[in-house]
Design an enzyme around this catalytic site. Structure first.
Site, PDB file in Angstrom:
ATOM      1  CD  GLU A   1      37.050  -7.446  -4.974  1.00  0.00           C
ATOM      2  OE1 GLU A   1      37.444  -8.615  -4.882  1.00  0.00           O
ATOM      3  OE2 GLU A   1      37.302  -6.723  -5.947  1.00  0.00           O
TER       4      GLU A   1
ATOM      5  CG  ASP B   1      40.661 -10.295  -4.623  1.00  0.00           C
ATOM      6  OD1 ASP B   1      40.084  -9.252  -4.964  1.00  0.00           O
ATOM      7  OD2 ASP B   1      41.140 -11.104  -5.423  1.00  0.00           O
TER       8      ASP B   1
END
Length: 943
Positions: free
Chosen positions: A95, A53
């Site tokens: 990401e 993330d």
């Protein structure tokens, strides 16, 4: 080491770990070993992969924003080595919500992340569908770099957050909000919190089309739960919870997600009638083989069948019809042809696939064979609305007439003209033809699909029937536009009273009962012109279809009482407006193309009128209030006595300049033109006497005043602290989006040159061909705009500045027309930008006026003009220099122009190059004989 692996315990553990050892960081061997233990724990549990993330921000370093630091990449390589040695089947999915070249860096050399979300592709698929134009998709893939063989992009239509719009330009984001976030509550952060089905208005064809793109474009498709059955959302829940509601498994209690008390659910199920869980659920759709659920299953199975989808290359195929996207996917001896119709209407497509001469296209799903590709000629397809074709390639075993014809229309009375059969004829036949041939119709490059009178209201004009029409013009592609057209009936014998040629004023022949006459544009009726001013002076409000409100500044009524009968004159109509003057004291700008909301011309003019800026002063407006929408129909300004605009004035000065050239010894003055830079501008007073005389003091003074007055306007706009005017800082993210928009113009340039090279004047053909080969050099020049962060501000600007937007009063100059680019919607024109865009637009305006005079001068024999163009460049150089010097002196220390000379040079050249490229593309297509002007600007910059 006996850790409890629930989220709360994990968070508590790491809190204690760093609290008791605060000097530790990710570079610490101890911390890294603990992270490896965590990875090992989950891999031993059977986890197939990890989503990293916001991976660009893994590390922090003082005096940086923590983005893309070398430490991050170094640690990822260590992590990857650990995984490859112990769990080689485990995947890292990054990401990295960034532009393609930055995002691709997280693949490393195939030794960091295995996969990476391709964020910029997602919004451009939606954009291409809404615009019915393949360009957003082809453009972003052109910007996508090659990646290591053992890596893969992950592409998606939706995810668990919003439809993120970070990796688009400001203009593109504005467009996406307009078309996909119809309710403002759907916006969040820089995105839209909707699931796929609501974004597609629950249109099954569009949903299938978007999924066909998802499964056929390069990359691994990622499907967000619920999109496979067309689940809805509930953005009223706040934050991103609206797209995180329980999965709808069945029509049972809580959608089969849980059998608990509904009040205990973390989020409620969807109860919207259109997406209610009792209708939209897995159980129901599994029982129906025509459902979206089964469509997705078939799509997944088909994609798995062909390795070309997962591993093959992609080549876009040029198709003349921009609504058609065509590309091939090839891997080893497997070749697939994908053809997509992005339009809501049927479309033809001629596709050049001669490299597959002799191959037989076989439709992938039905296995039906199509005629063989042969003779190297284009292959023709007829595409139904929102359709797509997947083919396996197997080796063989309309214009509007220029002639004006006035249609005849009949109605029993004036009111009957806007009802029944009469209004149908008006909308379907008469208005499209009239609107198309008017100079204020801005979209002549589009095909009108329909015109609809969205609203109409009458005005009580003495001895006349007048109706104001709000006309919605829909096109075969793109968003509809609104046009404001007041219409009136005049008798045949009154035709001579029109304040315009019949071809401009007359819409149709009209018979009302027994009276014959014409339906005309009411703005060319003197009685209507006088009525508008009277209504403004008296602050009238008329309620019929909505409410038409006339407002004006104090004192206008008293002025009207002293001269109740003004002499009116209609100015030439432009794309901006139709202008009416009243005794040369007031100027009424009647906007033709209108939009919902605040008109930027009214907004900026009203504000600047309260400052010391040299602008035409705001006096009043005409608004049409319709339910929750407001349309600004006109702006009244106090007219300044003037003797023309800057463009006309400079043409006269250039004529004198030409005389001075012809009167001098040519070999002597041939040494005058020298290459120079705009970054060190001089003042007229600093020139030698002979050069002053040669350049011309009057023109120099006008250029100086233009620079000073523009700077004063920019300072005034930057000083406004209202939300819509408040200055904003540049950021690297914004600067990267600028480059994205600019690089699109460069790519468009290549296509324009290729298609139109034979139409260009012979004397510039070779130069244009050479320019077409310098695309990489142009991109390198433009890329400087995001090499570093510029410490400058974005503000509201003029947006359409040039010599034609200044008026010469004799004592000074005034600026006017702050409406921005008339081809753009209001919301885009109101975006904050660098004021250097206005500066570069004025420099381009100097080029245009100079070349206009030199290329058309009657003082020079035909064919000799080109030999004197170096003197046009010379004049432009000095006028730009005087203009720039005055501008920079006035704005010194303002914060919206770089103080560093090198930074200033980068920005002014970037914006001037972008401006010139836009105009070059336009001129090559529409006015090839004028392409030389922006061509010379481009050459000056890149040389």
């Amino acid at each position: 080491s006996n850790w409890t692996w629930d989220p709360v315990a994990q968070q508590y553990y790491w809190h204690r770990f760093f609290h008791h050892q605060p000097d530790l960081n990710y570079d610490s061997e101890l911390v890294q070993q603990e992270i490896f233990k965590i990875i090992d724990y989950w891999c031993d549990m059977g986890v197939d992969g990890f989503r990293l993330d916001a991976v660009p921000y893994l590390y922090e370093r003082e005096e940086t924003n923590g983005e893309n630091l070398p430490e991050t990449h170094a640690f990822l390589k260590k992590l990857r080595r650990h995984i490859d040695e112990r769990y080689p089947e485990t995947c890292f999915l990054a990401e990295a919500n960034m532009w393609p070249e930055d995002s691709a860096s997280y693949f490393g050399d195939g030794d960091e992340c295995h996969m990476n979300y391709h964020f910029p592709v997602m919004p451009r698929m939606f954009m291409a569908l809404q615009r019915e134009d393949r360009y957003p998709i082809t453009d972003i893939f052109d910007q996508t770099p090659a990646i290591p063989e053992n890596c893969q992009w992950a592409i998606f239509l939706r995810n668990h957050d919003e439809l993120t719009l970070e990796m688009v330009t400001d203009e593109e984001r504005d467009y996406m909000y307009k078309v996909y976030a119809k309710d403002p509550k759907a916006k969040i952060n820089l995105g839209i919190r909707h699931r796929l089905a609501p974004l597609m208005d629950n249109d099954r064809r569009r949903i299938e089309l978007m999924n066909s793109l998802l499964f056929s474009l390069p990359g691994t498709p990622v499907i967000y739960y619920g999109d496979e059955i067309g689940m809805g959302d509930n953005f009223y829940l706040g934050d991103r919870d609206g797209v995180r509601t329980p999965m709808q498994w069945s029509p049972d209690r809580n959608a089969g997600f849980s059998d608990t008390n509904p009040q205990k659910l973390y989020l409620p199920v969807i109860l919207d009638p259109q997406y209610h869980y009792e209708t939209v659920n897995v159980e129901t759709q599994r029982a129906n083989t025509s459902s979206l659920f089964w469509f997705m299953k078939r799509m997944i199975n088909m994609r798995k069948k062909y390795k070309a989808f997962s591993r093959g290359d992609m080549k876009f195929i040029s198709v003349d019809n921009p609504k058609i996207l065509a590309f091939t996917r090839s891997y080893d001896d497997e070749s697939l042809l994908i053809v997509v119709n992005l339009s809501k209407y049927s479309q033809p497509a001629e596709i050049d696939i001669k490299e597959f001469n002799g191959f037989i296209p076989s439709e992938a799903f039905s296995k039906n064979s199509f005629p063989a590709i042969k003779d190297g000629s284009p292959y023709f397809f007829t595409m139904s609305p929102y359709s797509y074709h997947w083919f396996v390639l197997r080796k063989p075993v309309t214009q509007v007439s220029s002639e004006i014809k006035y249609a005849r229309i009949e109605a029993d009375n004036w009111d009957a003209l806007f009802t029944g059969n009469a209004v149908e004829e008006l909308q379907n036949t008469i208005l499209p033809e009239y609107i198309y041939r008017m100079p204020w119709f801005a979209s002549k490059d589009k095909t009108i699909y329909s015109t609809t009178i969205a609203e109409h209201t009458s005005l009580p004009v003495a001895d006349a029937e007048v109706e104001i029409l709000l006309i919605e013009v829909a096109f075969e592609t793109g968003l509809p536009e609104y046009y404001h057209l007041p219409v009136a009936f005049i008798k045949k014998e009154e035709e001579t009273m029109l304040a315009a040629p019949v071809s401009t004023a007359v819409i149709a022949q009209l018979t009302l009962g027994k009276k014959d006459g014409f339906l005309v544009d009411a703005l060319y009726s003197t009685s209507f012109q006088e009525s508008l001013f009277r209504f403004l002076a008296n602050g009238k409000r008329f309620m019929s279809g909505g409410e038409v409100v006339f407002t004006s500044e104090a004192g206008l009524l008293e002025q009207y009482k002293t001269a109740p009968h003004f002499t009116t004159r209609v100015f030439a109509t432009s794309e901006m407006h139709t202008a009416i003057t009243y005794d040369n004291q007031f100027l009424l700008k009647v906007y033709r193309k209108v939009d919902k909301g605040v008109h930027p011309d009214v907004e900026i003019t009203r504000y600047l009128s309260s400052t010391d800026a040299y602008v035409l002063k705001y006096t009043g407006t005409i608004e049409w209030q319709l339910q929750d929408s407001v349309f600004i129909l006109a702006l009244l300004e106090k007219q300044e006595e003037n003797h023309g605009n800057g463009h006309q004035y400079m043409l006269e000065r250039l004529s004198n300049y030409m005389e001075r050239i012809l009167a001098r010894n040519r070999p002597v003055i041939a040494a005058y033109p020298k290459k120079g830079t705009l970054t060190k501008p001089v003042a007229f007073e600093e020139l030698e006497f002979e050069l002053k005389e040669f350049v011309g003091g009057n023109a120099a003074e006008t250029a100086r005043l233009a620079g000073k007055r523009l700077a004063e306007v920019h300072k005034a706009l930057a000083a406004n602290m209202d939300k819509e005017f408040l200055p904003e800082e540049f950021s690297l993210h914004y600067q990267r989006s600028l480059f994205s928009g600019m690089s699109s113009v460069v790519r468009e340039m290549g296509q324009v040159i290729e298609k139109n090279i034979d139409r260009l004047p012979p004397e510039i053909t070779e130069d244009v061909k050479a320019l077409g080969n310098k695309k990489q050099q142009l991109l390198t020049t433009l890329r400087r705009v995001y090499n570093k962060k510029f410490d400058v501000l974005k503000i509201r600007i003029h947006g359409n500045f040039g010599l034609s937007h200044i008026l010469l009063t004799g004592r000074d100059i005034v600026l006017h027309d702050f409406g921005g680019n008339p081809l753009k919607p209001y919301s885009e024109r109101r975006l904050k930008r660098s004021p250097l865009r206005d500066v570069s637009a004025m420099i381009r305006s100097f080029y245009y006026v100079a070349y206009e005079e030199f290329l058309s001068s009657s003082q020079v024999q035909q064919g000799e003009q080109n030999s004197l163009l170096s003197f046009a460049d010379f004049w432009v150089h000095y006028m730009s220099s005087f203009f720039m010097r005055a501008y920079l002196d006035e704005i010194n220390g303002s914060g919206f122009v770089p103080e560093d000379e090198a930074d200033f040079e980068v920005l002014i050249q970037t914006y001037l190059l972008e401006n010139a490229l836009h105009w070059f593309n336009y001129e090559v297509v529409h006015r090839p004989h004028r392409a030389v002007i922006p061509l010379r600007i481009i050459q000056t910059i890149i040389e």
